[in-house]
Design an enzyme around this catalytic site. Structure first.
Site, short mmCIF file in Angstrom:
data_model
loop_
_atom_site.label_atom_id
_atom_site.label_comp_id
_atom_site.label_asym_id
_atom_site.label_seq_id
_atom_site.Cartn_x
_atom_site.Cartn_y
_atom_site.Cartn_z
N LYS A 62 0.72 -0.77 0.03
CA LYS A 62 -0.21 0.02 0.06
C LYS A 62 0.85 1.50 0.22
O LYS A 62 1.08 2.82 -0.50
CB LYS A 62 -0.74 -0.01 1.36
CG LYS A 62 -2.07 -1.23 1.64
CD LYS A 62 -2.91 -0.43 2.86
CE LYS A 62 -1.81 -1.20 3.39
NZ LYS A 62 -1.73 -2.55 3.91
N THR A 63 1.87 1.03 0.76
CA THR A 63 3.06 2.44 1.26
C THR A 63 3.44 2.65 -0.20
O THR A 63 3.69 3.53 -0.38
CB THR A 63 3.43 2.37 2.21
OG1 THR A 63 2.89 2.65 3.37
CG2 THR A 63 4.36 3.88 2.29
N ASP A 250 -1.55 7.81 4.36
CA ASP A 250 -1.18 6.86 4.25
C ASP A 250 -1.62 6.22 5.91
O ASP A 250 -1.76 6.92 6.11
CB ASP A 250 0.42 6.64 4.93
CG ASP A 250 0.66 4.65 4.95
OD1 ASP A 250 -0.17 4.21 4.02
OD2 ASP A 250 1.79 4.96 4.58
N GLU A 251 -2.59 5.36 6.69
CA GLU A 251 -2.74 4.66 7.23
C GLU A 251 -4.25 5.18 7.57
O GLU A 251 -4.26 5.90 9.60
CB GLU A 251 -1.30 4.75 8.38
CG GLU A 251 0.05 4.53 8.46
CD GLU A 251 0.19 2.73 8.93
OE1 GLU A 251 -1.34 2.47 9.13
OE2 GLU A 251 1.06 2.89 8.27
N GLN A 281 -5.01 -3.27 11.07
CA GLN A 281 -3.91 -2.22 11.68
C GLN A 281 -4.54 -1.41 12.72
O GLN A 281 -3.36 -0.66 12.31
CB GLN A 281 -3.14 -2.85 10.70
CG GLN A 281 -2.40 -3.36 10.25
CD GLN A 281 -0.98 -2.90 9.53
OE1 GLN A 281 -0.22 -2.98 9.50
NE2 GLN A 281 -1.68 -3.93 8.34
N ARG A 627 5.78 -7.46 10.19
CA ARG A 627 6.63 -6.00 10.57
C ARG A 627 8.13 -7.87 9.71
O ARG A 627 8.76 -6.82 9.39
CB ARG A 627 6.79 -5.57 11.91
CG ARG A 627 6.45 -4.31 12.73
CD ARG A 627 6.03 -3.98 11.28
NE ARG A 627 4.22 -4.16 11.05
CZ ARG A 627 3.90 -3.55 10.03
NH1 ARG A 627 4.24 -3.11 9.29
NH2 ARG A 627 2.27 -4.35 9.56
P1 ATP Z 1 2.25 -2.39 5.98
O1 ATP Z 1 0.63 -2.32 5.74
O2 ATP Z 1 2.46 -2.84 7.10
O3 ATP Z 1 2.00 -0.46 6.20
P2 ATP Z 1 1.79 -1.72 3.37
O4 ATP Z 1 0.87 -2.41 2.69
O5 ATP Z 1 2.01 -0.40 3.34
O6 ATP Z 1 2.25 -2.60 5.01
P3 ATP Z 1 4.05 -1.50 1.38
O7 ATP Z 1 5.47 -1.36 2.86
O8 ATP Z 1 3.94 -0.69 1.62
O9 ATP Z 1 2.99 -2.87 2.46
O10 ATP Z 1 5.42 -3.23 1.58
C1 ATP Z 1 5.69 -3.96 2.22
C2 ATP Z 1 6.88 -4.92 1.13
O11 ATP Z 1 6.84 -5.12 0.16
C3 ATP Z 1 7.95 -3.72 0.99
O12 ATP Z 1 9.54 -4.06 0.77
C4 ATP Z 1 7.77 -3.33 -0.41
O13 ATP Z 1 8.96 -2.92 -1.30
C5 ATP Z 1 7.35 -4.42 -1.28
N1 ATP Z 1 6.84 -4.27 -2.34
C6 ATP Z 1 5.74 -3.93 -2.43
N2 ATP Z 1 5.48 -3.87 -3.60
C7 ATP Z 1 5.31 -4.60 -4.26
C8 ATP Z 1 5.47 -5.75 -6.06
N3 ATP Z 1 5.08 -5.16 -6.55
N4 ATP Z 1 7.06 -6.26 -6.13
C9 ATP Z 1 7.73 -6.63 -5.01
N5 ATP Z 1 7.73 -6.08 -3.52
C10 ATP Z 1 6.75 -5.08 -3.23
MG MG Z 2 1.95 0.23 4.63
#
Ligand code: ATP
Ligand code: MG
Length: 755
Positions: A62-63, A250-251, A281, A627
């Site tokens: 997402k981020t 975000d969040e 979360q 995490r």
């Molecule tokens: P959280 O809910 O914990 O905030 P999130 O959904 O924001 O998590 P991110 O932090 O954006 O997730 O991504 C998690 C990991 O996956 C990071 O290391 C990111 O670089 C990697 N990632 C995200 N999208 C891809 C993709 N399409 N291909 C490969 N790696 C990815």
């Molecule tokens: Mg995130």
């Protein structure tokens, strides 16, 4: 868990572009920043116009998608950097996003003036229009401490009963109203009547008047004043609606009502708002966050595009499976499917340890083992439920020479209360320790004022004697008079008394005695500082740490050493932080200690919020596990030194909720189900069984019924830590034992032997 098969021959990012017909999508077709994103992420990036909600589980990118969306807006010149509003949860997250963005779009990132937390952005806006709410633009932002002090003064001025209505309580009530976006006129009359002897609204009014007189705003005001300005000055609102052509948040699951209203007002005209979050979360309910905000986004913004991401890129199947199994026990959730392409086979490691010391030692051993295999210390994080748990890890890290950082707060030995307490004890040991003397001679305030302090300093300098000696002389020759004379006299005689007892008492006893007698413990007990309870916990933790040493000098030497051994080895730093501070972050190795009833889930949270509190704690556990990228280590101890007393502890109910196929248990100890569930346990069980089975048809609980002990009541037994004792009562595998020297304790039978 396997990757879904797609029969579209185009790369994933191209598929999303194919689906999107906008020109900018075509323009961006070859944009390097889209590379590697999946179709849903690309869609979130490319659907720049209109409301978008990305609702997805942890680690689904997402981020990353949000950051790329921002890059895309800037790269395709849809808006200039200063026309984009980007809200992150912490300033640290804002810095990280800026870095990642910089890598994607270069120096365009420099103009991103409106990237930060709600508070920082709202603060900037308020400075520009402060006069509209009768403030000057130079207004001061009050911290929680000032806020409480102000309330306390008002309680006095309003002749309220100070015991019934402590300043801290009323500051909390006002904060709660501000989080809900309510000015004094908007607070429901019936609700306000419950506070301040029926004068809740008046009290809130008075508080706001006082803030204006001081030309000050508290944290809650930053947003609330923004709302007031936007609602009563359409022209100002319009400036910002026009300015922020695109908004990204975000969040979002942790926004409170005031933040939500603020976003709605700002996005009302163009509606180019993209929010991302995960209902599982939401962990700031205790600070007014409303998970409902994310759940009703679709109603608030009709026609909103909802994007769900299901592939987790962060974690291994076991980490994901354990986290998903655990969170399935929550009733109030949307529920989602997550999968990972990772084939890693390591399971989550569940470790049953004897006590906190062993726990810290094993974590250090694991860290060192990983380091010897070439991993960097920055790959590892220890996430605790409460800050007081950090001390034992910090001690261990220091002894082992493992460099670490505490995220979101000072390190244990750098905390104000730790330094104060140690200053007292250093002075007891060494009257010539001027630094210690100066630090605590008037803390807590005992009437030794500036003038007396100056006289002591001058005398000490002139005669080349210690401050303590100078104080004695000035008292003897009558140079210090009045209140200061009495206070200083008493303090010096107390010091003599404590010194007289050093050889008779243990380090813990002398530490407790000094802190109590000096009034230092009371100082925090009566303080209305919202951080006071945490500081008291840290003091108790410090006192009990002394128990590991034979004498006060031995302990102080240890402390002096551990607080110095902190050189960064150049191999990064282990991160130590609370679970709350870990939101949004990721680490290859994550250690989650202290999974015991009362500690995690926290008893306070259960007492205050019942089942809701338990669910929030469970979300926190979900955040913790997710995490981890490669390895996750969960541990629980059989014995915890809590407030200076050994308590037999019971494994957290969350341990029972981890699907066993994703968990390995260390050292042959079965994850002991306690047989003594929490009050809420049965409810959690009854509604979550089916949910658990959804993850994987064969999910089973770790259930080990408490087998009956083969000891008998009245039998004499031996316990390694508590010594000899007699069994008073047997409850399954738990024994109530009256120890000859350690008193009554409840312990598990596998830690008891026959003499
Ligand atoms: P959280 O809910 O914990 O905030 P999130 O959904 O924001 O998590 P991110 O932090 O954006 O997730 O991504 C998690 C990991 O996956 C990071 O290391 C990111 O670089 C990697 N990632 C995200 N999208 C891809 C993709 N399409 N291909 C490969 N790696 C990815
Ligand atoms: Mg995130």
């Amino acid at each position: 868990m396997s990757a879904p098969v797609s029969d579209n021959p185009l790369p994933l990012s191209q598929q999303a572009i194919q689906a999107s017909s906008t020109t900018s999508a075509q323009e961006a077709a070859n944009a390097p920043y889209l590379e590697g994103l999946n179709p849903q992420q690309c869609e979130a990036v490319l659907t720049t116009e209109g409301p978008v909600l990305m609702l997805a589980g942890a680690g689904t990118g997402k981020t990353r998608a949000l950051t790329t969306r921002l890059a895309h807006i800037l790269a395709t010149r849809k808006a200039a950097p200063w026309q984009v509003l980007a809200v992150t949860f912490t300033n640290k997250a804002a810095r990280e996003m800026k870095e990642r963005l910089g890598a994607l779009v270069g120096d365009k990132v420099e103009g991103m003036r409106w990237m930060g937390t709600f508070h920082s952005i709202a603060g900037q806006i308020l400075r520009r229009h402060a006069e509209l709410v009768d403030l000057k633009s130079s207004f001061t932002i009050l911290d929680a401490d000032d806020q409480v002090r102000l309330c306390k003064d008002l309680v006095k001025a309003s002749k309220l009963d100070e015991k019934r209505w402590p300043g801290r309580l009323l500051a909390g009530v006002i904060d709660g109203w501000k989080n809900r976006g309510l000015t004094p006129d908007q607070v429901p009359v019936k609700e306000a009547a419950l506070f301040a002897e029926g004068r809740g609204i008046d009290f809130y009014h008075q508080y706001q008047i006082r803030l204006r007189e001081l030309n000050a705003a508290d944290f809650g005001d930053l947003l609330l004043h923004n709302l007031t300005i936007f609602q009563s000055h359409q022209d100002v609102l319009k400036i910002y609606q026009d300015r922020f052509a695109y908004m990204l948040v975000d969040e979002y699951q942790d926004t409170n009502v005031a933040q939500y209203l603020w976003l709605r007002l700002l996005s009302a005209s163009h509606k180019n708002i993209c929010v991302v979050g995960d209902d599982d979360q939401s962990i700031y309910g205790w600070r007014g966050a409303e998970v409902g905000n994310i759940l009703r986004f679709e109603q608030d913004f009709p026609g909103a595009k909802i994007i769900r991401l299901e592939q987790n890129y962060r974690s291994t199947p076991a980490i994901l499976g354990a986290a998903s199994g655990l969170i399935a026990a929550n009733k109030n959730r949307l529920g989602k499917t997550l999968w990972t392409a990772s084939k890693a086979e390591d399971k989550v490691l569940l470790r049953h340890v004897w006590d906190g010391e062993e726990e810290a030692r094993l974590v250090c051993d694991d860290i060192e083992a990983a380091q010897s295999k070439g991993r960097s210390l920055s790959d590892m994080a220890v996430l605790v439920r409460t800050a007081a748990q950090m001390r034992s890890f910090e001690d261990r890290f220091n002894l082992a020479g493992i460099a670490y950082q505490v995220i979101g707060g000072p390190r244990f030995y750098e905390r104000e209360e730790t330094r104060d307490a140690l200053a007292y004890l250093r002075l007891v040991r060494n009257l010539d320790d001027d630094l210690a003397f100066a630090r605590i001679v008037n803390k807590p305030r005992r009437g030794v004022g500036e003038k007396a302090l100056q006289m002591m300093a001058i005398t000490a300098r002139e005669l080349k004697i210690s401050l303590h000696m100078a104080a004695s002389q000035l008292l003897a020759n009558g140079a210090i008079k009045g209140k200061a004379k009495n206070a200083l006299g008493l303090f010096l005689s107390q010091l003599d008394q404590w010194r007289g007892q050093v050889n008779d008492l243990s380090a813990t006893e002398i530490a407790a005695l000094v802190l109590d007698d000096s009034g230092y413990t009371d100082y925090w007990k009566t303080s209305k500082n919202p951080q006071a309870p945490g500081k008291l916990e840290n003091l108790k933790e410090l006192v009990q740490a002394a128990g590991e040493f034979d004498s006060l000098p031995a302990w102080l030497d240890h402390v002096a050493l551990v607080s110095e051994l902190n050189e960064n080895t150049g191999d990064g730093l282990v991160s130590l932080m609370t679970l709350h501070a870990a939101k949004g972050l990721e680490f290859p190795f994550v250690f989650l200690p202290g999974w015991e009833e009362g500690l995690f889930p926290s008893q306070r949270s259960l007492d205050e919020n019942g089942l809701k509190g338990l669910e929030e704690e469970r979300r926190l556990a979900y955040v913790g596990i997710t995490r981890a990228r490669e390895r996750c280590f969960i541990s629980f101890a059989s014995n915890r030194l809590t407030y200076g007393r050994w308590q037999a502890s019971i494994p957290s109910c969350f341990i029972d909720e981890l699907p066993p196929e994703f968990v390995d248990t260390d050292s042959g100890q079965t994850p002991v189900s306690n047989g003594q569930k929490t009050r809420f346990k049965s409810e959690a069980f009854s509604q979550d069984d089916s949910a658990l089975h959804q993850i994987d048809g064969k999910a089973e609980r770790i259930t080990t019924s408490a087998k009956k002990s083969d000891f008998t009541v009245g039998e004499r037994v031996f316990h390694q830590k508590f010594g000899m004792g007699s069994i008073q009562k047997i409850d399954g595998n738990k024994l109530d034992i009256s120890f000859d020297h350690a008193g009554e304790k409840r312990v598990m039978d596998n830690f008891i032997t026959r003499p």
